[in-house]
Write an enzyme that holds these catalytic residues in place. Structure first.
Site, mmCIF file in Angstrom:
data_model
loop_
_atom_site.group_PDB
_atom_site.id
_atom_site.type_symbol
_atom_site.label_atom_id
_atom_site.label_comp_id
_atom_site.label_asym_id
_atom_site.label_seq_id
_atom_site.Cartn_x
_atom_site.Cartn_y
_atom_site.Cartn_z
ATOM 1 N N ASP A 172 0.795 -1.299 -0.013
ATOM 2 C CA ASP A 172 0.006 -0.044 -0.035
ATOM 3 C C ASP A 172 0.958 1.287 0.123
ATOM 4 O O ASP A 172 0.140 2.284 -0.108
ATOM 5 C CB ASP A 172 -1.066 0.047 0.920
ATOM 6 C CG ASP A 172 -0.268 -0.126 2.570
ATOM 7 O OD1 ASP A 172 0.485 0.682 2.809
ATOM 8 O OD2 ASP A 172 -1.008 -0.830 3.518
ATOM 9 N N ASP A 205 5.985 -6.066 6.880
ATOM 10 C CA ASP A 205 4.716 -5.434 6.888
ATOM 11 C C ASP A 205 3.833 -6.725 6.415
ATOM 12 O O ASP A 205 3.314 -6.629 5.317
ATOM 13 C CB ASP A 205 4.622 -4.252 6.252
ATOM 14 C CG ASP A 205 3.256 -3.598 6.092
ATOM 15 O OD1 ASP A 205 2.525 -3.897 7.044
ATOM 16 O OD2 ASP A 205 2.859 -2.786 5.351
#
Length: 287
Positions: free
Chosen positions: A88, A158
């Site tokens: 993202d 992440d």
């Protein structure tokens, strides 16, 4: 889904949280996954995968600031940073704010995720993909750390929860590769779930990381849309002093970095390593 229909998270059996869909922006429902992005009046754009909230515009800054500024400022001299996942772009956004960092590598398994999030979650990356220090590698994270010859000062995993595609980023093979890919005094951090509801994740990560790193712990932050209390972040290094820096050192490094944050500050940094007793009790039995 119709406008103003309720969307219910299904991460936990028997209880959970709901969101009003004010506007559905994207939906892909296949045999393998159910991905949705919608607008919610309280939280902005929300992305969910297979019934689990992944990120929201309203509170993503807490997660991404803590995952980047804690290890980078604890290290104090990081030049090369590796991000595993993070399609993202928000982790990249926060890392790129550190002008002292010279090289940022991000390994994302699916190039489509990057393109997709640029379109539907542009505020997450906020232009960071154009940073000249940045290199995108399309590869599996486990494969990358076990094949690459490069060394990094900080590695940020992440990852999603350890189910489905994210499961490999909680394995001994991955942790061994990360340890091998770190420079001396390097730091590894990873998302590790909401420990009140996902305590086994923390225990398993602590046990596996302990085989490769001499100093393994967790730090924490409260992120509203990760339901159930504090979220824990795994911390691993071979230098225990990096986890115990004094406030004056952190304050000086933060000032020198010249960045402003909405959640992180040096006092939060220090306090984030204080863990609830129920978690400490559970970890004390880990072998």
């Amino acid at each position: 889904m119709a406008q103003n229909e309720m969307w219910y998270e299904t991460l936990h059996a028997g209880f959970g949280q709901y969101f009003t869909i004010n506007k559905e922006l994207y939906r892909e429902k296949t045999e393998h996954q159910d991905l949705i992005i919608f607008e919610n009046a309280a939280l902005g754009r929300v992305m969910a995968l297979d019934g689990v909230v992944q990120t929201t515009e309203r509170d993503e800054f807490i997660y991404h600031e803590m995952m980047t500024h804690v290890p980078l400022l604890a290290h104090g001299a990081a030049k090369k940073v590796l991000i595993i996942g993070g399609g993202d772009g928000a982790m990249l956004r926060e890392v790129s704010r550190h002008q002292s960092v010279e090289q940022i590598t991000m390994v994302e398994i699916d190039a489509g995720v990057v393109t997709f999030c640029k379109q539907y979650l542009p505020n997450h990356s906020a232009g960071a993909y154009e940073d000249p220090r940045f290199t995108l590698v399309i590869d599996d994270g486990v494969n990358f750390v076990n094949q690459c010859s490069e060394k990094f000062d900080v590695i940020i995993s992440d990852c999603t929860d350890p189910i489905g595609p994210g499961e490999s980023l909680f394995t001994s093979e991955f942790y061994a590769g990360c340890h091998r890919s770190l420079n001396q005094n390097g730091i590894f951090v990873a998302q590790n779930g909401v420990c009140f509801l996902q305590q086994d994740e923390a225990i398993n990560s602590h046990r596996k990381l302990g085989h490769y790193f001499s100093d393994v712990s967790f730090y924490q932050a409260a992120i509203p849309t990760y339901y159930g209390g504090i979220m824990t972040f795994a911390w691993a290094s071979d230098n225990p002093a990096l986890r115990q820096l004094d406030s004056a050192t952190l304050q000086a490094r933060f000032a020198a970095a010249g960045i402003t944050c909405r959640y992180y500050n040096p006092a939060i940094h220090t306090g984030s390593f204080a863990l609830p007793q129920y978690l400490l009790n559970a970890l004390s039995d880990v072998r």
